[in-house]
Write a protein that holds these residues in place. Structure first.
Motif, PDB file in Angstrom:
ATOM      1  N   HIS A  83       0.857  -1.166   0.000  1.00  0.00           N
ATOM      2  CA  HIS A  83       0.000   0.000   0.000  1.00  0.00           C
ATOM      3  C   HIS A  83       0.906   1.233   0.000  1.00  0.00           C
ATOM      4  O   HIS A  83       1.623   1.488   0.966  1.00  0.00           O
ATOM      5  N   GLN A  84       0.866   1.984  -1.082  1.00  0.00           N
ATOM      6  CA  GLN A  84       1.660   3.198  -1.205  1.00  0.00           C
ATOM      7  C   GLN A  84       0.751   4.397  -1.017  1.00  0.00           C
ATOM      8  O   GLN A  84      -0.152   4.639  -1.823  1.00  0.00           O
ATOM      9  N   ASN A 254       5.064   3.209   3.594  1.00  0.00           N
ATOM     10  CA  ASN A 254       4.245   2.264   2.845  1.00  0.00           C
ATOM     11  C   ASN A 254       4.467   0.858   3.387  1.00  0.00           C
ATOM     12  O   ASN A 254       5.509   0.568   3.998  1.00  0.00           O
ATOM     13  N   THR A 255       3.528  -0.040   3.138  1.00  0.00           N
ATOM     14  CA  THR A 255       3.691  -1.393   3.694  1.00  0.00           C
ATOM     15  C   THR A 255       4.890  -2.117   3.100  1.00  0.00           C
ATOM     16  O   THR A 255       5.431  -3.027   3.729  1.00  0.00           O
ATOM     17  N   ASN A 303      -0.582  -0.354   9.022  1.00  0.00           N
ATOM     18  CA  ASN A 303       0.220  -1.341   8.289  1.00  0.00           C
ATOM     19  C   ASN A 303       0.106  -2.733   8.898  1.00  0.00           C
ATOM     20  O   ASN A 303       0.019  -3.745   8.187  1.00  0.00           O
TER      21      ASN A 303
END
Length: 493
Positions: A83-84, A254-255, A303
């Motif tokens: 996920h960004q 991000n993740t 996250n």
């Protein structure tokens, strides 16, 4: 390898081949024409119990630059999703990085060796697979600053010049390769990718790999996968608390940039704050302040929720029961972060009691620093010096309102613990030096434009001991002048 075996390649393992083929790609680095060694981290080699001779040899430099057949190592690029900025990308992966393998350190622990900027991979998505000298210098200096502060982090073992130029922002700049070491390169995004590709079997393979190599103490737990998730939550909570207590902003949480062993990974648009603002953002692309200083703990939780979604099949065949089980580790994350941050802030202030007046002082300390527009590092350093016996003027000089400053200091002096032990703990919590944005940018500019590495080497050496400062490095404590302030940082890819 031992230090007497000076010319042997220590990178003799590739443990990620134990994972399913779908989560990585076998791919060698791309050769470069004129590799040369720009910097070698001798202190880190010494910590690992490795001699420097092979790394400085022509064979070692070519190996680290991509100019080798790698018949024994079988380099890989790792696949991961992510996920960004909240938006899911199903395939990211190492678009400019190659995992060469692992070596054993002095304690017998396997250490990853990864190249960044080593050429295109199946995950490059149109990128050139290369890195700029500036991006590598930035990660080198800030990761070493983190290590000096005692915060878990990936490290830079070496910086290699490719001899080539790369195009960035419509101009050609020198290319470089970062040789990065880490306990592990498995991320939240690795689990998201495995879940999407292989379902439960992929997640189980990754989880078993993590337990075997990094969480062996939970192998015999009644529910080892739940125990693994909780251990990851605890490490992440402590890591983010440590970041925030020194004014660090990761910038791109991000993740795919969240290591599951609790190490700081991927130093792109990150920065240490100068003047303190709770909602401070540096990243040029974080327009919604998603990754601001005060949002980092919340994003860590978000996250981990994404990671939990991949873990559910391992926790219980009944999805409702699995969701119920995962709540406890997520609550542990919240409690662990709150405790670590609150206790860390008390340590920075030298407060050991929990009276109403003490709690009020602690709770209002950071809002006061923000309201006064004070430099985060300078305030806590000056406060420590006052606790050590320096005059109050060291702190009062930072206040715009002197009367307010005197009132606050008088209250603090009444509440704080004056023992030698507590004052010593203040110093170990309050660095005198951090990797200042303007100094890092100047080091990058000097090295990129003039091949001048003097400031790079000076900063690298000074940041190893951030809780003390030598006389010749006192200028590195200075906050930036108005014309030196760095307002935006960039990913560097």
């Amino acid at each position: 390898m031992n230090k007497n075996d000076n010319l042997s390649n220590p990178i003799q393992h590739q443990v990620y081949h134990a994972l399913p083929d779908d989560v990585y790609s076998d791919v060698p680095p791309v050769r470069v024409e004129q590799p040369s060694l720009l910097a070698l981290n001798h202190d880190l080699l010494s910590q690992y119990g490795l001699a420097s001779s092979w790394f400085e040899s022509a064979e070692g430099i070519n190996f680290l630059a991509g100019n080798h057949d790698y018949a024994e190592q079988h380099p890989i690029a790792m696949g991961y999703a992510g996920h960004q900025f909240g938006h899911y990308s199903p395939q990211l992966g190492d678009g400019r990085a190659h995992m060469l393998g692992q070596f054993k350190d002095a304690n017998g622990q396997l250490i990853d060796v990864q190249l960044k900027g080593s050429g295109r991979t199946p995950y490059s998505r149109g990128g050139d697979g290369r890195a700029t000298r500036g991006a590598v210098i930035r990660e080198y200096l800030i990761s070493e600053a983190m290590a000096g502060l005692g915060i878990p982090t990936t490290r830079t073992l070496a910086m290699i010049s490719t001899g080539d130029q790369v195009m960035r922002d419509y101009q050609m700049v020198p290319g470089a390769i970062q040789v990065r070491t880490a306990t592990s390169h498995i991320r939240v995004g690795s689990f998201q990718y495995a879940y999407a590709k292989l379902g439960e079997s992929g997640v189980k393979a990754l989880a078993d790999f993590l337990i075997e190599h990094h969480f062996s103490d939970i192998a015999e737990s009644d529910n080892k996968y739940l125990a693994l998730f909780e251990a990851i939550c605890v490490r992440q909570a402590n890591l983010i608390a440590q970041w925030m207590l020194v004014g660090f902003i990761h910038g791109v949480m991000n993740t795919d940039n969240m290591s599951l062993v609790g190490e700081t990974i991927d130093f792109g648009p990150c920065a240490f704050m100068d003047e303190f603002k709770t909602n401070k953002v540096f990243s040029s692309i974080d327009r919604e302040s998603r990754y601001a200083w005060d949002q980092q703990a919340n994003i860590g939780y978000w996250n981990l929720q994404r990671l939990a979604e991949t873990f559910l099949p391992l926790l219980d065949s009944d999805s409702d029961k699995a969701v119920e089980k995962v709540q406890a580790p997520l609550t542990t994350y919240i409690n662990t972060f709150q405790h670590a941050f609150e206790q860390g802030l008390k340590r920075k202030l030298g407060v050991t009691v929990s009276t109403p007046d003490a709690e009020d002082l602690v709770n209002h300390a950071l809002p006061m620093v923000a309201a006064e527009g004070m430099d985060f590092t300078q305030f806590f350093d000056a406060l420590t010096r006052v606790a050590q016996g320096s005059p109050n003027s060291d702190v009062l000089a930072l206040f715009s309102n002197q009367e307010k400053g005197e009132q606050w200091l008088n209250s603090w002096q009444e509440i704080r613990e004056h023992s030698t032990e507590t004052v010593s703990a203040m110093r170990t919590a309050n660095p005198t030096l951090v990797a200042r944005n303007h100094q890092v940018e100047q080091a990058i500019q000097d090295a990129t434009e003039r091949d001048d590495f003097a400031l790079f080497h000076r900063l690298n050496e000074a940041l190893k001991t951030p809780y003390t400062v030598s006389e010749e490095n006192q200028d590195l404590q200075a906050a930036p002048a108005p014309n030196e302030r760095v307002l935006r940082t960039f990913c560097g890819t």
